[in-house]
Scaffold this active site. Sequence first.
Site, PDB file in Angstrom:
ATOM      1  N   CYS A  77      42.964  27.544  32.399  1.00  0.00           N
ATOM      2  CA  CYS A  77      44.211  26.804  32.185  1.00  0.00           C
ATOM      3  C   CYS A  77      44.003  25.321  32.528  1.00  0.00           C
ATOM      4  O   CYS A  77      43.202  24.648  31.887  1.00  0.00           O
ATOM      5  CB  CYS A  77      45.376  27.440  32.941  1.00  0.00           C
ATOM      6  SG  CYS A  77      46.972  26.817  32.376  1.00  0.00           S
ATOM      7  N   HIS A 175      45.465  32.312  30.268  1.00  0.00           N
ATOM      8  CA  HIS A 175      45.223  32.924  31.573  1.00  0.00           C
ATOM      9  C   HIS A 175      44.616  34.309  31.376  1.00  0.00           C
ATOM     10  O   HIS A 175      45.353  35.270  31.143  1.00  0.00           O
ATOM     11  CB  HIS A 175      46.539  33.061  32.346  1.00  0.00           C
ATOM     12  CG  HIS A 175      47.061  31.779  32.878  1.00  0.00           C
ATOM     13  ND1 HIS A 175      46.709  31.286  34.118  1.00  0.00           N
ATOM     14  CD2 HIS A 175      47.913  30.874  32.339  1.00  0.00           C
ATOM     15  CE1 HIS A 175      47.320  30.140  34.321  1.00  0.00           C
ATOM     16  NE2 HIS A 175      48.056  29.865  33.260  1.00  0.00           N
ATOM     17  N   GLU A 177      43.561  36.268  33.584  1.00  0.00           N
ATOM     18  CA  GLU A 177      44.037  37.137  34.671  1.00  0.00           C
ATOM     19  C   GLU A 177      45.437  37.682  34.408  1.00  0.00           C
ATOM     20  O   GLU A 177      45.880  38.607  35.101  1.00  0.00           O
ATOM     21  CB  GLU A 177      43.982  36.387  36.011  1.00  0.00           C
ATOM     22  CG  GLU A 177      45.069  35.377  36.255  1.00  0.00           C
ATOM     23  CD  GLU A 177      44.913  34.018  35.577  1.00  0.00           C
ATOM     24  OE1 GLU A 177      45.714  33.117  35.898  1.00  0.00           O
ATOM     25  OE2 GLU A 177      44.007  33.854  34.719  1.00  0.00           O
TER      26      GLU A 177
END
Length: 193
Positions: A77, A175, A177
């Site tokens: 990011c 992202h 994650e």
Amino acid sequence: MNLVIVDYKAGNVQSVQFALERLGVQATLSSDAETIKAADKVIFPGVGQAASAMAQLKARNLDKLLPTLEQPFFGVCLGMQLLCQHSEEGDTDLLNIIPLPVKHFETELKVPHMGWNQIENLRTPLFQSINEQEYVYYVHSYYVPVSEYTIAQTSYPEPFSAALQYKNFYAAQFHPEKSGAAGSQILKNFLAL
């Protein structure tokens, strides 16, 4: 594997750390130069504003260290944007690792670009076992234009770099994650580099 997540008080380090733990991987959080240099792999998350993130990096002398690293490195990011030359956000000079600008979205669409969107034109082993048009999760108001260093792209509505690679530096605007199974696979692929 000695995996370090760069902790410079401007990254969402816990989300990345939890995603790695779900993969059975332990990572060290650190801003210490020697710890980062000794890592087998480095993950560089980032959230927030470019100028304040750069100030945090400079306060820890990480602005000098990070460009010298030679191990596989993954910016996430804002971490991707910080690898570039210059950001329109606050007219900020960045780490200047990848010779690209960071621009503000000029669109009729809602900014920030937030939510699920598709990635395409996937290149490099970072996207092994990832399908074209896979959905990943974004939250950002600034983007890096498509270039020779683009290894995945997304449109909002114009194409932009969803991911970059320059030498040992990999980066994703989205992202991983927070991107479900696809994001987990991308993290696994980075760990396998």
